[in-house]
Design an enzyme around this catalytic site. Structure first.
Site, PDB file in Angstrom:
ATOM      1  N   SER A   1       0.754  -0.918  -0.041  1.00  0.00           N
ATOM      2  CA  SER A   1       0.204  -0.120   0.358  1.00  0.00           C
ATOM      3  C   SER A   1       0.542   1.282  -0.076  1.00  0.00           C
ATOM      4  O   SER A   1       1.687   1.359  -1.415  1.00  0.00           O
ATOM      5  CB  SER A   1      -1.420  -0.349   1.475  1.00  0.00           C
ATOM      6  OG  SER A   1      -1.799   1.042   0.884  1.00  0.00           O
TER       7      SER A   1
ATOM      8  N   ASP B   1      -9.765  -3.960  -5.032  1.00  0.00           N
ATOM      9  CA  ASP B   1      -9.717  -3.503  -3.843  1.00  0.00           C
ATOM     10  C   ASP B   1      -9.885  -1.784  -4.133  1.00  0.00           C
ATOM     11  O   ASP B   1      -9.855  -0.624  -5.365  1.00  0.00           O
ATOM     12  CB  ASP B   1      -8.064  -3.124  -3.802  1.00  0.00           C
ATOM     13  CG  ASP B   1      -7.480  -2.117  -2.905  1.00  0.00           C
ATOM     14  OD1 ASP B   1      -7.482  -1.314  -2.321  1.00  0.00           O
ATOM     15  OD2 ASP B   1      -6.180  -1.974  -3.265  1.00  0.00           O
TER      16      ASP B   1
ATOM     17  N   HIS C   1      -7.873  -4.877  -0.334  1.00  0.00           N
ATOM     18  CA  HIS C   1      -7.308  -3.824  -0.890  1.00  0.00           C
ATOM     19  C   HIS C   1      -5.905  -4.670   0.835  1.00  0.00           C
ATOM     20  O   HIS C   1      -4.941  -4.673   1.102  1.00  0.00           O
ATOM     21  CB  HIS C   1      -7.552  -2.354   0.175  1.00  0.00           C
ATOM     22  CG  HIS C   1      -5.975  -1.994   0.409  1.00  0.00           C
ATOM     23  ND1 HIS C   1      -5.619  -1.335  -0.757  1.00  0.00           N
ATOM     24  CD2 HIS C   1      -5.707  -0.921   1.606  1.00  0.00           C
ATOM     25  CE1 HIS C   1      -4.802  -0.556   0.096  1.00  0.00           C
ATOM     26  NE2 HIS C   1      -4.402  -0.015   0.770  1.00  0.00           N
TER      27      HIS C   1
HETATM   28  C1  MLT Z   1      -1.342   5.817  -0.203  1.00  0.00           C
HETATM   29  O1  MLT Z   1      -1.934   7.311   0.267  1.00  0.00           O
HETATM   30  O2  MLT Z   1       0.089   5.987  -0.430  1.00  0.00           O
HETATM   31  C2  MLT Z   1      -2.280   5.225  -0.779  1.00  0.00           C
HETATM   32  O3  MLT Z   1      -3.076   5.986  -0.523  1.00  0.00           O
HETATM   33  C3  MLT Z   1      -2.414   3.492   0.327  1.00  0.00           C
HETATM   34  C4  MLT Z   1      -3.028   4.194   1.006  1.00  0.00           C
HETATM   35  O4  MLT Z   1      -2.086   4.113   2.646  1.00  0.00           O
HETATM   36  O5  MLT Z   1      -4.453   4.292   2.164  1.00  0.00           O
END
Ligand code: MLT
Length: 205
Positions: A105, A155, A186
């Site tokens: 992520s 996701d 996710h």
């Molecule tokens: C990010 O902010 O890098 C992406 O939106 C993934 C997350 O951290 O939620």
């Protein structure tokens, strides 16, 4: 090179011929989170696991964002260079081979930014739930660098078409891309770990 520092864990591996794993956690995670995952992916590899320095409502991240999926691009660039300097320094200090990043992520997004901005620091990457970290990739050459992107079909945060844009950008710059869509959302699944393990054993040979 400047001395950069991150709260981190370093665990020496038992087989120094293998690429170490650079573990990059998601929003709200820390340096401990992905260690069990790294040990499942390659039990013999050294592990370097830093904690992101940005706090969003108390949750560590690797760069600032203005809203979900809307990134503060100057911050992405500055933080990516700071992290890349740290990784390069640690690589020298511990006499390691170049690491393979395993990012989840937000950690996958900063790993993608390292591929865009500091490709010399990484031997490859597994990006679990990723999107393009910058609107226009700078000129860079990935010279067949192996990169696996693992997307979750449902996701809602990092949708497949965003990951496909990232895959195309990296491929255009020479990366050897393996982009898979998993039956997942996710969250990271067992399947992600199994796919990453197979990919990394292919790189180590
Ligand atoms: C990010 O902010 O890098 C992406 O939106 C993934 C997350 O951290 O939620």
């Amino acid at each position: 090179m400047t001395q950069s520092s991150f709260i981190h864990r370093y665990l020496p591996g038992t087989d120094l011929t293998r690429h170490p794993l650079l573990l990059l956690h998601g929003t709200g995670g820390n340096e401990d989170d992905l260690i069990p995952i790294g040990e499942m992916i390659d039990p013999a590899a050294s592990i370097l696991s830093p904690r992101g320095k940005v706090l969003e409502s108390g949750m560590p991240r690797f760069f600032r964002r203005l809203a979900e999926g809307v990134f503060d691009y100057p911050d992405v660039i500055a933080r990516t260079h700071e992290l890349a300097d740290f990784v390069a320094e640690q690589t020298t200090t511990h006499g390691m081979k170049k690491p393979i990043a395993i990012g989840y992520s937000n950690g996958a997004n900063i790993a993608a930014a390292m591929l865009y901005l500091r490709p010399e620091v990484l031997a490859g990457a597994v990006l679990i739930r990723a999107m393009p970290p910058l609107p226009t990739p700078p000129e860079y050459a990935l010279n067949d660098r192996p990169v696996m992107i693992l997307s979750g079909r449902t996701d809602p945060i990092l949708p497949f078409d965003q990951a496909r844009n990232l895959a195309e950008a990296l491929r255009e710059h020479g990366a050897a891309i393996d982009h898979r869509m998993l039956e997942a959302g996710h969250n990271m699944t067992r399947n992600d770990i199994d796919m990453a393990r197979g990919f990394i054993s292919g790189i180590n040979g």
